[in-house]
Design a protein around this motif. Structure first.
Motif, PDB file in Angstrom:
ATOM      1  N   VAL A  13     -64.735 -84.918 -21.657  1.00 11.73           N
ATOM      2  CA  VAL A  13     -63.806 -85.922 -22.185  1.00 11.73           C
ATOM      3  C   VAL A  13     -62.996 -86.591 -21.072  1.00 11.73           C
ATOM      4  O   VAL A  13     -62.563 -87.745 -21.206  1.00 11.73           O
ATOM      5  CB  VAL A  13     -62.861 -85.281 -23.232  1.00 11.73           C
ATOM      6  CG1 VAL A  13     -61.868 -84.323 -22.556  1.00 11.73           C
ATOM      7  CG2 VAL A  13     -62.107 -86.341 -24.033  1.00 11.73           C
ATOM      8  N   ASP A  14     -62.818 -85.903 -19.929  1.00 12.93           N
ATOM      9  CA  ASP A  14     -61.976 -86.448 -18.865  1.00 12.93           C
ATOM     10  C   ASP A  14     -62.737 -86.812 -17.591  1.00 12.93           C
ATOM     11  O   ASP A  14     -62.153 -87.328 -16.655  1.00 12.93           O
ATOM     12  CB  ASP A  14     -60.874 -85.450 -18.511  1.00 12.93           C
ATOM     13  CG  ASP A  14     -61.438 -84.115 -18.012  1.00 12.93           C
ATOM     14  OD1 ASP A  14     -62.605 -83.808 -18.323  1.00 12.93           O
ATOM     15  OD2 ASP A  14     -60.708 -83.383 -17.320  1.00 12.93           O
ATOM     16  N   ASP A  59     -66.538 -97.397 -18.139  1.00 16.78           N
ATOM     17  CA  ASP A  59     -65.107 -97.705 -18.213  1.00 16.78           C
ATOM     18  C   ASP A  59     -64.457 -97.468 -16.848  1.00 16.78           C
ATOM     19  O   ASP A  59     -65.109 -97.035 -15.906  1.00 16.78           O
ATOM     20  CB  ASP A  59     -64.443 -96.846 -19.293  1.00 16.78           C
ATOM     21  CG  ASP A  59     -63.204 -97.503 -19.891  1.00 16.78           C
ATOM     22  OD1 ASP A  59     -62.702 -98.487 -19.295  1.00 16.78           O
ATOM     23  OD2 ASP A  59     -62.733 -97.041 -20.948  1.00 16.78           O
ATOM     24  N   LYS A  60     -63.161 -97.717 -16.779  1.00 20.21           N
ATOM     25  CA  LYS A  60     -62.421 -97.562 -15.531  1.00 20.21           C
ATOM     26  C   LYS A  60     -62.316 -96.085 -15.146  1.00 20.21           C
ATOM     27  O   LYS A  60     -62.386 -95.198 -16.000  1.00 20.21           O
ATOM     28  CB  LYS A  60     -61.030 -98.170 -15.671  1.00 20.21           C
ATOM     29  CG  LYS A  60     -61.052 -99.685 -15.870  1.00 20.21           C
ATOM     30  CD  LYS A  60     -59.643-100.239 -16.023  1.00 20.21           C
ATOM     31  CE  LYS A  60     -59.674-101.752 -16.213  1.00 20.21           C
ATOM     32  NZ  LYS A  60     -58.319-102.321 -16.369  1.00 20.21           N
ATOM     33  N   VAL A  61     -62.120 -95.856 -13.843  1.00 21.52           N
ATOM     34  CA  VAL A  61     -62.072 -94.489 -13.327  1.00 21.52           C
ATOM     35  C   VAL A  61     -60.855 -94.312 -12.431  1.00 21.52           C
ATOM     36  O   VAL A  61     -60.241 -95.279 -11.979  1.00 21.52           O
ATOM     37  CB  VAL A  61     -63.355 -94.146 -12.537  1.00 21.52           C
ATOM     38  CG1 VAL A  61     -64.583 -94.283 -13.413  1.00 21.52           C
ATOM     39  CG2 VAL A  61     -63.480 -95.037 -11.298  1.00 21.52           C
ATOM     40  N   ASN A  62     -60.515 -93.059 -12.178  1.00 24.72           N
ATOM     41  CA  ASN A  62     -59.429 -92.704 -11.270  1.00 24.72           C
ATOM     42  C   ASN A  62     -60.051 -92.304  -9.936  1.00 24.72           C
ATOM     43  O   ASN A  62     -60.537 -91.182  -9.776  1.00 24.72           O
ATOM     44  CB  ASN A  62     -58.609 -91.551 -11.870  1.00 24.72           C
ATOM     45  CG  ASN A  62     -57.389 -91.199 -11.029  1.00 24.72           C
ATOM     46  OD1 ASN A  62     -57.342 -91.472  -9.828  1.00 24.72           O
ATOM     47  ND2 ASN A  62     -56.394 -90.595 -11.649  1.00 24.72           N
ATOM     48  N   VAL A  63     -60.035 -93.232  -9.000  1.00 22.12           N
ATOM     49  CA  VAL A  63     -60.681 -92.987  -7.705  1.00 22.12           C
ATOM     50  C   VAL A  63     -60.004 -91.848  -6.955  1.00 22.12           C
ATOM     51  O   VAL A  63     -60.658 -91.013  -6.323  1.00 22.12           O
ATOM     52  CB  VAL A  63     -60.669 -94.276  -6.853  1.00 22.12           C
ATOM     53  CG1 VAL A  63     -61.265 -94.013  -5.471  1.00 22.12           C
ATOM     54  CG2 VAL A  63     -61.438 -95.386  -7.555  1.00 22.12           C
ATOM     55  N   CYS A  77     -71.226 -86.154  -7.583  1.00 22.35           N
ATOM     56  CA  CYS A  77     -69.899 -86.747  -7.729  1.00 22.35           C
ATOM     57  C   CYS A  77     -69.273 -86.331  -9.055  1.00 22.35           C
ATOM     58  O   CYS A  77     -69.938 -86.337 -10.092  1.00 22.35           O
ATOM     59  CB  CYS A  77     -69.972 -88.268  -7.672  1.00 22.35           C
ATOM     60  SG  CYS A  77     -70.751 -88.915  -6.186  1.00 22.35           S
ATOM     61  N   VAL A  78     -68.006 -85.965  -8.991  1.00 20.08           N
ATOM     62  CA  VAL A  78     -67.210 -85.736 -10.194  1.00 20.08           C
ATOM     63  C   VAL A  78     -66.289 -86.948 -10.323  1.00 20.08           C
ATOM     64  O   VAL A  78     -65.316 -87.077  -9.595  1.00 20.08           O
ATOM     65  CB  VAL A  78     -66.390 -84.435 -10.105  1.00 20.08           C
ATOM     66  CG1 VAL A  78     -65.564 -84.235 -11.370  1.00 20.08           C
ATOM     67  CG2 VAL A  78     -67.313 -83.242  -9.874  1.00 20.08           C
ATOM     68  N   GLY A  85     -61.552 -89.771 -22.963  1.00 24.77           N
ATOM     69  CA  GLY A  85     -62.292 -90.304 -24.097  1.00 24.77           C
ATOM     70  C   GLY A  85     -63.776 -90.141 -23.855  1.00 24.77           C
ATOM     71  O   GLY A  85     -64.239 -90.050 -22.712  1.00 24.77           O
ATOM     72  N   TRP A  86     -64.528 -90.071 -24.928  1.00 29.99           N
ATOM     73  CA  TRP A  86     -65.966 -89.841 -24.824  1.00 29.99           C
ATOM     74  C   TRP A  86     -66.690 -91.175 -24.657  1.00 29.99           C
ATOM     75  O   TRP A  86     -66.600 -92.045 -25.505  1.00 29.99           O
ATOM     76  CB  TRP A  86     -66.463 -89.128 -26.078  1.00 29.99           C
ATOM     77  CG  TRP A  86     -67.732 -88.360 -25.847  1.00 29.99           C
ATOM     78  CD1 TRP A  86     -68.983 -88.741 -26.206  1.00 29.99           C
ATOM     79  CD2 TRP A  86     -67.872 -87.095 -25.211  1.00 29.99           C
ATOM     80  NE1 TRP A  86     -69.902 -87.799 -25.828  1.00 29.99           N
ATOM     81  CE2 TRP A  86     -69.243 -86.772 -25.220  1.00 29.99           C
ATOM     82  CE3 TRP A  86     -66.971 -86.198 -24.623  1.00 29.99           C
ATOM     83  CZ2 TRP A  86     -69.739 -85.586 -24.673  1.00 29.99           C
ATOM     84  CZ3 TRP A  86     -67.476 -85.028 -24.084  1.00 29.99           C
ATOM     85  CH2 TRP A  86     -68.830 -84.721 -24.112  1.00 29.99           C
TER      86      TRP A  86
END
Length: 207
Positions: A13-14, A59-63, A77-78, A85-86
């Protein structure tokens, strides 16, 4: 002409797990942007064939919180999602994904089974953070770290885990082996010099 390496993916989910399957890759460069653009390039094989990849993630990611491990057989890569969200799919574009993008069934869990699934076994991988490599909020810093090549050069990460104190670690391991072997030698010597006569003395006294 460049080729596409095989890509396997799974999600929680994350986060999203992305594995680029390219054994013995050289000069691997990986770039991840907050809008979810994932690019990869490297050479591999005896002919140094060029491989390239560009994925527009769903969708957007947290680099800053995303991590990478460059291994001998693959680049893992994680990718941390910007919002939990799924995802319906890995890529933003609808329709059938490219033939080289496949589901990683070894790490996959369904949305309703995730709570009890936990993290997959990553085999003690040593990760480096994307965000720590000049890819954060400072675009000039990012370009400086990238050297204007349009991607991060992770070719040296294959040896990570050894660190600068690699020789120190090796010396310590040698010392430990020596320390382990010494008591055994003393026991052997002790039995031949001290314990053996005492056993004979006990035997003599009992008779």
């Amino acid at each position: 002409m460049s080729r596409h390496p095989e890509v396997k993916w799974a999600q929680r989910v994350d986060k999203v797990y992305v594995t680029v399957q390219l054994p013995d890759s050289k000069n691997a460069k990986v770039d991840l942007t907050p809008d979810g653009t994932f690019t990869f390039s490297a050479s591999a094989g005896s002919a140094d064939n060029q491989y390239e990849l560009k994925l527009e993630l769903f969708d957007k990611v947290n680099v800053e919180e995303s991590k990478i491990n460059v291994g001998v057989r693959s680049i893992f890569c994680v990718v941390q999602k910007a919002e939990e969200g799924w995802w319906k799919r890995l890529l933003r574009a609808e329709g059938k994904p490219p033939h080289y993008v496949k589901v990683d069934w070894d790490k996959w869990v369904d949305e309703d089974e995730e709570e009890g699934a936990g993290e997959p076994d990553l085999g003690g991988m040593d990760f480096s953070k994307f965000g720590g490599m000049g890819m954060g909020d400072d675009p000039m810093g990012a370009m400086g770290a990238m050297g204007g090549m349009g991607g991060m050069d992770f070719s040296k990460f294959g040896g990570m885990g050894m660190g600068d104190d690699a020789m120190g670690d090796m010396d310590e391991s040698d010392d430990e082996e020596q320390e382990v072997s010494k008591p055994g030698d003393q026991d052997a010597a002790g039995k031949s010099t001290s314990e053996a006569p005492s056993e004979k003395q006990e035997a003599a006294s009992s008779t």
